[in-house]
Design a protein around this motif. Structure first.
Motif, PDB file in Angstrom:
ATOM      1  N   HIS A  48      13.410   5.884  -0.578  1.00 19.41           N
ATOM      2  CA  HIS A  48      12.729   5.256   0.517  1.00 19.41           C
ATOM      3  C   HIS A  48      13.731   4.240   1.353  1.00 19.41           C
ATOM      4  O   HIS A  48      14.525   3.453   0.926  1.00 19.41           O
ATOM      5  CB  HIS A  48      11.813   4.401  -0.124  1.00 19.41           C
ATOM      6  CG  HIS A  48      10.424   5.100  -0.789  1.00 19.41           C
ATOM      7  ND1 HIS A  48       9.498   5.676  -0.159  1.00 19.41           N
ATOM      8  CD2 HIS A  48      10.175   5.250  -2.275  1.00 19.41           C
ATOM      9  CE1 HIS A  48       8.864   6.102  -1.336  1.00 19.41           C
ATOM     10  NE2 HIS A  48       9.553   5.780  -2.353  1.00 19.41           N
ATOM     11  N   GLU A  90      13.740   9.346   2.646  1.00 18.38           N
ATOM     12  CA  GLU A  90      12.254   9.480   3.062  1.00 18.38           C
ATOM     13  C   GLU A  90      12.102   8.264   3.964  1.00 18.38           C
ATOM     14  O   GLU A  90      12.102   7.103   3.475  1.00 18.38           O
ATOM     15  CB  GLU A  90      11.317   9.453   1.986  1.00 18.38           C
ATOM     16  CG  GLU A  90       9.839   9.461   2.319  1.00 18.38           C
ATOM     17  CD  GLU A  90       8.891   9.429   1.054  1.00 18.38           C
ATOM     18  OE1 GLU A  90       9.316   9.279   0.004  1.00 18.38           O
ATOM     19  OE2 GLU A  90       7.723  10.031   1.368  1.00 18.38           O
ATOM     20  N   SER A 116       7.764  10.340   6.595  1.00 16.15           N
ATOM     21  CA  SER A 116       6.284  10.266   6.042  1.00 16.15           C
ATOM     22  C   SER A 116       5.639   9.172   6.777  1.00 16.15           C
ATOM     23  O   SER A 116       6.065   8.071   7.068  1.00 16.15           O
ATOM     24  CB  SER A 116       6.519   9.946   4.574  1.00 16.15           C
ATOM     25  OG  SER A 116       7.206  10.789   3.975  1.00 16.15           O
ATOM     26  N   HIS A 118       3.238   6.398   5.324  1.00 14.45           N
ATOM     27  CA  HIS A 118       2.707   5.680   4.331  1.00 14.45           C
ATOM     28  C   HIS A 118       1.807   4.229   4.951  1.00 14.45           C
ATOM     29  O   HIS A 118       1.147   3.714   4.090  1.00 14.45           O
ATOM     30  CB  HIS A 118       3.623   4.982   3.311  1.00 14.45           C
ATOM     31  CG  HIS A 118       4.573   6.173   2.748  1.00 14.45           C
ATOM     32  ND1 HIS A 118       6.057   6.172   2.995  1.00 14.45           N
ATOM     33  CD2 HIS A 118       4.339   6.942   1.854  1.00 14.45           C
ATOM     34  CE1 HIS A 118       6.463   7.167   2.272  1.00 14.45           C
ATOM     35  NE2 HIS A 118       5.689   7.764   1.584  1.00 14.45           N
ATOM     36  N   HIS A 164       4.589  15.096   2.449  1.00 15.55           N
ATOM     37  CA  HIS A 164       3.332  15.006   1.897  1.00 15.55           C
ATOM     38  C   HIS A 164       2.193  15.173   2.910  1.00 15.55           C
ATOM     39  O   HIS A 164       1.516  14.034   3.184  1.00 15.55           O
ATOM     40  CB  HIS A 164       2.894  14.009   0.983  1.00 15.55           C
ATOM     41  CG  HIS A 164       3.753  12.522   1.019  1.00 15.55           C
ATOM     42  ND1 HIS A 164       3.287  12.064   2.342  1.00 15.55           N
ATOM     43  CD2 HIS A 164       4.340  11.812   0.417  1.00 15.55           C
ATOM     44  CE1 HIS A 164       4.120  10.867   2.212  1.00 15.55           C
ATOM     45  NE2 HIS A 164       4.867  10.899   1.117  1.00 15.55           N
ATOM     46  N   ASP A 233       8.835  14.596  -5.675  1.00 16.16           N
ATOM     47  CA  ASP A 233       8.418  13.348  -5.399  1.00 16.16           C
ATOM     48  C   ASP A 233       8.556  12.513  -6.919  1.00 16.16           C
ATOM     49  O   ASP A 233       7.905  11.531  -7.093  1.00 16.16           O
ATOM     50  CB  ASP A 233       6.991  12.981  -4.896  1.00 16.16           C
ATOM     51  CG  ASP A 233       7.028  12.029  -3.980  1.00 16.16           C
ATOM     52  OD1 ASP A 233       7.904  10.692  -3.784  1.00 16.16           O
ATOM     53  OD2 ASP A 233       6.219  11.935  -3.062  1.00 16.16           O
TER      54      ASP A 233
HETATM   55 FE    FE Z   1       5.932   9.233   0.409  1.00 19.11          FE
END
Ligand code: FE
Ligand code: ZN
Ligand code: FE
Ligand code: ZN
Length: 272
Positions: A48, A90, A116, A118, A164, A233
């Motif tokens: 991340h 990510e 991604s 989130h 995702h 993941d």
């Molecule tokens: Fe994620």
């Protein structure tokens, strides 16, 4: 190949975290060892991204740990010459952070970037601590706003892979409206921008009990010939390659014969 019921010449897991994100466990080398035991030919870390002004101290890699990310990966490359180790990220997509993200990504030699979503505004909707807000926000609005952001992410030019795809289903809250058009527009945006999809098995560990994206979305993605990348993941070493065997069987049934890998932002295809 040990762990798999058939011969595979290539197998990779491209969505792997570590202790460095502060909500994962295990050193980089422990994840690599798990991949080696499963006979994988390649593993890619997608930690991340550090972000300014986001108050989630255990949500992501800290700035101060970023050099460690490179160090641990380089050490693992030396310790495990039998497997290719990629360094990715990510990256959370926020429209207001596009400049920040583009500078960060340009400054370091990443192999690939997973984009991604989130967050919807300041709400980290996939964090278990904040699931209560689904009902206040409205479940249908969560999905609509999410896919709207996903299309912006796919079009912003920063990412190689969309992470995702149908994440709002994580806690099992299903939309009451028909999302066919939202999903179709989002897949087209991914296709038109030449991005790949993260086939992410972590949903199997979550209340939804499904991979991301769902099989029906993957069928449409295959019709559009959208490239795919496999990812567990994993947030601990035991999750590396999570349920890959059954997902590879599903992908083959859908008609996928290739998966993909990246080196310095260049995509390669591998036989599945
Ligand atoms: Fe994620
Ligand atoms: Zn995480
Ligand atoms: Fe992840
Ligand atoms: Zn993820």
């Amino acid at each position: 190949m040990p762990g798999f019921g058939w011969e595979l010449t290539h197998l990779n897991d491209y969505h792997v975290h570590s202790h460095l994100c502060r909500h994962g466990e295990g050193k980089i080398s422990e994840y690599v060892a798990a991949a080696v035991i499963q006979g994988m030919t390649e593993i890619g870390f997608a930690e991340h991204i550090p972000l300014p002004q986001i108050d989630d101290p255990d949500g992501r890699m800290h700035w101060s740990d970023f050099p460690l990310y490179y160090k641990e990966i380089e050490a693992a490359q030396k310790a495990f010459p039998e497997i290719t180790i990629r360094i990715g990220l990510e990256a959370d997509f926020f429209p207001e952070y596009v400049d920040y993200l583009s500078r960060f990504i340009a400054d370091y030699p990443f192999d690939y970037i997973i984009g991604s979503i989130h967050f919807l505004g300041d709400w980290n909707f996939d964090h278990p601590k904040y699931v209560g807000r689904y009902h206040d926000y409205g479940i249908d609005s969560v999905y609509r706003d999410y896919y709207y952001l996903l299309r912006q992410a796919a079009g912003c030019g920063l990412f190689d892979i969309i992470g995702h795809f149908d994440l709002p289903k994580k806690y099992g809250y299903l939309p009451t409206i028909d999302l066919t058009d939202e999903i179709e527009m989002s897949l087209l945006e991914i296709h038109n921008n030449g991005l790949a999809l993260d086939v992410n098995t972590s949903g199997l560990r979550k209340p939804s009990g499904e991979i991301y994206p769902s099989a029906s979305i993957l069928r449409r993605a295959k019709e559009l010939d959208i490239p795919i990348v496999l990812g567990s993941d994993a947030h601990n070493p035991q999750e590396v390659g999570w349920h890959f065997q059954e997902v590879i069987a599903l992908l083959r049934e859908i008609g996928y014969t290739k998966i993909h890998s990246f080196e310095k932002r260049q995509r390669f295809c591998l036989d599945l």
